[in-house]
Design an enzyme around this catalytic site. Structure first.
Site, short mmCIF file in Angstrom:
data_model
loop_
_atom_site.label_atom_id
_atom_site.label_comp_id
_atom_site.label_asym_id
_atom_site.label_seq_id
_atom_site.Cartn_x
_atom_site.Cartn_y
_atom_site.Cartn_z
N GLU A 1 3.29 0.23 12.48
CA GLU A 1 2.28 -0.57 11.81
C GLU A 1 2.42 -2.06 12.11
O GLU A 1 1.50 -2.85 11.89
CB GLU A 1 2.33 -0.32 10.31
CG GLU A 1 3.60 -0.75 9.63
CD GLU A 1 3.72 -0.14 8.24
OE1 GLU A 1 3.96 -0.91 7.30
OE2 GLU A 1 3.59 1.09 8.10
N ARG B 1 2.38 5.99 -3.03
CA ARG B 1 3.44 6.94 -3.38
C ARG B 1 3.64 7.00 -4.89
O ARG B 1 3.77 8.08 -5.47
CB ARG B 1 4.75 6.54 -2.68
CG ARG B 1 4.82 6.95 -1.22
CD ARG B 1 5.94 6.25 -0.47
NE ARG B 1 6.12 6.78 0.87
CZ ARG B 1 5.35 6.48 1.90
NH1 ARG B 1 4.33 5.64 1.74
NH2 ARG B 1 5.57 7.00 3.10
N LYS C 1 0.83 -1.21 0.00
CA LYS C 1 0.00 0.00 0.00
C LYS C 1 0.86 1.25 0.00
O LYS C 1 0.61 2.21 -0.74
CB LYS C 1 -0.94 -0.01 1.20
CG LYS C 1 -1.86 1.20 1.29
CD LYS C 1 -1.35 2.32 2.17
CE LYS C 1 -1.33 1.92 3.62
NZ LYS C 1 -0.98 3.06 4.51
N SER C 2 1.91 1.25 0.82
CA SER C 2 2.76 2.44 0.92
C SER C 2 3.42 2.77 -0.40
O SER C 2 3.49 3.93 -0.82
CB SER C 2 3.83 2.22 2.00
OG SER C 2 3.24 2.08 3.27
N SER D 1 5.26 10.45 10.11
CA SER D 1 6.23 10.73 9.03
C SER D 1 5.52 11.11 7.74
O SER D 1 6.15 11.64 6.82
CB SER D 1 7.10 9.50 8.79
OG SER D 1 6.33 8.42 8.31
N GLN D 2 4.21 10.85 7.63
CA GLN D 2 3.48 11.19 6.41
C GLN D 2 3.47 12.69 6.14
O GLN D 2 3.35 13.09 4.98
CB GLN D 2 2.05 10.66 6.49
CG GLN D 2 1.96 9.14 6.39
CD GLN D 2 0.55 8.63 6.57
OE1 GLN D 2 -0.35 9.36 7.02
NE2 GLN D 2 0.33 7.36 6.26
N ARG E 1 -4.30 3.02 18.95
CA ARG E 1 -3.98 1.60 18.98
C ARG E 1 -3.52 1.13 20.35
O ARG E 1 -3.75 -0.03 20.72
CB ARG E 1 -2.92 1.29 17.92
CG ARG E 1 -3.49 1.27 16.51
CD ARG E 1 -2.46 0.98 15.46
NE ARG E 1 -3.11 0.81 14.15
CZ ARG E 1 -2.47 0.82 12.99
NH1 ARG E 1 -1.16 0.97 12.96
NH2 ARG E 1 -3.13 0.66 11.86
N GLY F 1 -4.47 7.71 5.67
CA GLY F 1 -3.55 8.79 5.99
C GLY F 1 -2.78 9.25 4.78
O GLY F 1 -2.47 10.45 4.64
#
Length: 453
Positions: free
Chosen positions: A337, A50, A45-46, A194-195, A368, A119
């Site tokens: 994560e 991107r 997904k990351s 960090s996003q 979480r 996010g």
């Protein structure tokens, strides 16, 4: 409430993306013995999101080979289409869905973007909306309105972007794009995610003056995700200089179109590999990349701490469980994560565990830390929330309903515990569609010891 076995839904990653089976209790399968399974997993997904962003602002078309098709990636696709990008599905060789052909177009606003609970959508796309012409409103699920967004809003304002948030400093807000972003120097506190850094870096080469970004906070979680962003930019011809720790410089320039193969999602491998330890069996994941910037690669070092053994060869990663699961002492600020799944192992261990450096995961899809304490203790566990982590004591767990809080990592954590604890019923397993809609089907495949199609 209906209790049933859940099978993977017919999932349209470019449609409404809301599974019909929300609210159905999923009887987490109890392992009948040691596993011996071999699995392939969908794309990261990351990396998918991107590459979608960069492809949308590149100088020529890009093809994403074997991308992830999930709720988060589907929301990103629809958002970029709304901003003027052409994205087509084209036949590919991946077993989990078609490739994506992305053709950049003139960015236009006058639209509303549904962020869902992603996010990456809510933090990566506002800079692109600044480059678009016209207003773009961002909103999302109820939980998304609780996620930190002040840093995105304030940083873009500092770079010359007009944003109307009615003083909320969160979703919903509207970016009034003027077709260009001034850019220049900006200082932010990215301690919560960090996003915030990645979102600015991805678009920085399109800013008139580029970007000089400085992080001012005491900590910066998930540095591997920033490294991933920098690597994807470098592959498209954008150099990110880092003259000092917490400082990044990007000059204005061209972002190249390219064809890119998306790696399997290594963080999504965590529940399957953890299952090997829980069942004292063996699980192999195919297509394991090396080298990689994915934080899930840390599983190769982390799982042996819990007592498992790990072998990697010829693109295969195999984890084998031993007689028991050991407790651990971990400081893991870069692996938020992975934490929920690792906490499941700690809850089944034969000695205490303490995991610290993870206070920032209070601001993920849900809080979480609080969710893990509530749910594990609700099953008879002994988990204590710390200022920056969790302490887990061994305890005998019992069955019950495991609540997910719309969080895919919580859902897979309940499935891990259900391998060893009879009677666990996971509420809303469909939330795994956020990054892995095939999770229930793959889980049953693993338990059968077979191979996916």
């Amino acid at each position: 409430m209906l209790i049933s076995r859940y099978s993977a839904p017919d999932f349209d990653p470019y449609g409404d993306n809301r599974p019909e089976d929300e609210g159905v209790l999923w009887a987490a399968p109890l392992a009948s013995g040691p596993l011996d399974a071999r699995l392939s997993l969908p794309g990261s997904k990351s990396l998918t999101n991107r590459e979608l962003v960069l492809a949308a602002i590149a100088d020529s078309p890009s093809r994403l080979i074997a991308p992830l098709h999930s709720r988060d990636s589907g929301l990103m696709v629809e958002a970029l289409r709304a901003l003027g990008t052409t994205i087509e599905t084209v036949p590919g060789e991946g077993v989990f869905g078609p490739d994506l052909l992305v053709t950049p177009g003139e960015l236009t606003g006058s639209t509303t973007i549904d962020c869902g609970l992603a996010g990456t959508v809510m933090r990566f796309l506002p800079p692109l909306a600044g480059l678009a012409l016209g207003p773009t409103t961002f909103d999302g699920d109820e939980g998304a309105r609780r996620r930190p967004m002040a840093t995105t809003i304030s940083s873009l304002r500092a770079l010359g972007v007009d944003i109307d948030d009615d003083g909320r400093r969160s979703l919903p807000f509207t970016v009034h794009g003027m077709g260009t972003v001034d850019g220049g120097a900006v200082t932010i506190d990215a301690s919560a995610s960090s996003q915030f850094v990645s979102g600015l870096l991805l678009a920085a080469a399109r800013f008139d003056s580029g970007l000089r970004l400085t992080h001012s906070g005491e900590r910066l979680p998930s540095m591997p995700h920033i490294d991933m962003t920098i690597a994807t930019l470098a592959a498209r011809g954008v150099a990110v200089e880092s003259p000092s720790v917490g400082e990044w410089v990007v000059s204005p320039g061209i972002i190249a179109g390219r064809d890119v193969a998306i790696e399997p999602d290594l963080s999504n491998a965590a529940p399957f590999l953890a299952a090997a330890l829980v069942t004292r069996g063996r699980v192999t994941i195919t297509g394991w990349p090396s080298p990689t910037t994915q934080i899930g690669a840390r599983l190769e070092q982390l799982l042996p701490l819990f007592g498992g053994s790990v072998e990697r060869a010829d693109g295969l990663l195999t984890v084998t469980g031993r007689e028991s699961i050991r407790g651990v002492e971990l400081h893991l600020p870069e692996g938020g994560e992975l934490v929920p799944n690792l906490v499941a192992l700690a809850a089944l261990a034969d000695s205490p565990s303490t995991i610290t450096g993870i206070g920032h995961i209070r601001h993920h899809e849900t809080d979480r830390l609080a969710a893990l304490v509530t749910e594990i203790n609700g099953l008879g566990g002994a988990v204590t929330e710390l200022e920056d982590g969790l302490h887990i004591e061994p305890a005998t767990l019992h069955g019950g309903i495991w609540h997910c809080y719309e969080d895919h990592r919580m859902a897979t954590t309940g499935a891990i515990l259900g391998l060893a604890v009879p009677g666990i019923e996971v509420e809303n397993i469909a939330t795994t569609s956020k990054t892995l809609p095939q999770f229930p089907a793959l889980w049953h495949t693993m338990l059968g010891g077979g191979s996916p199609a």
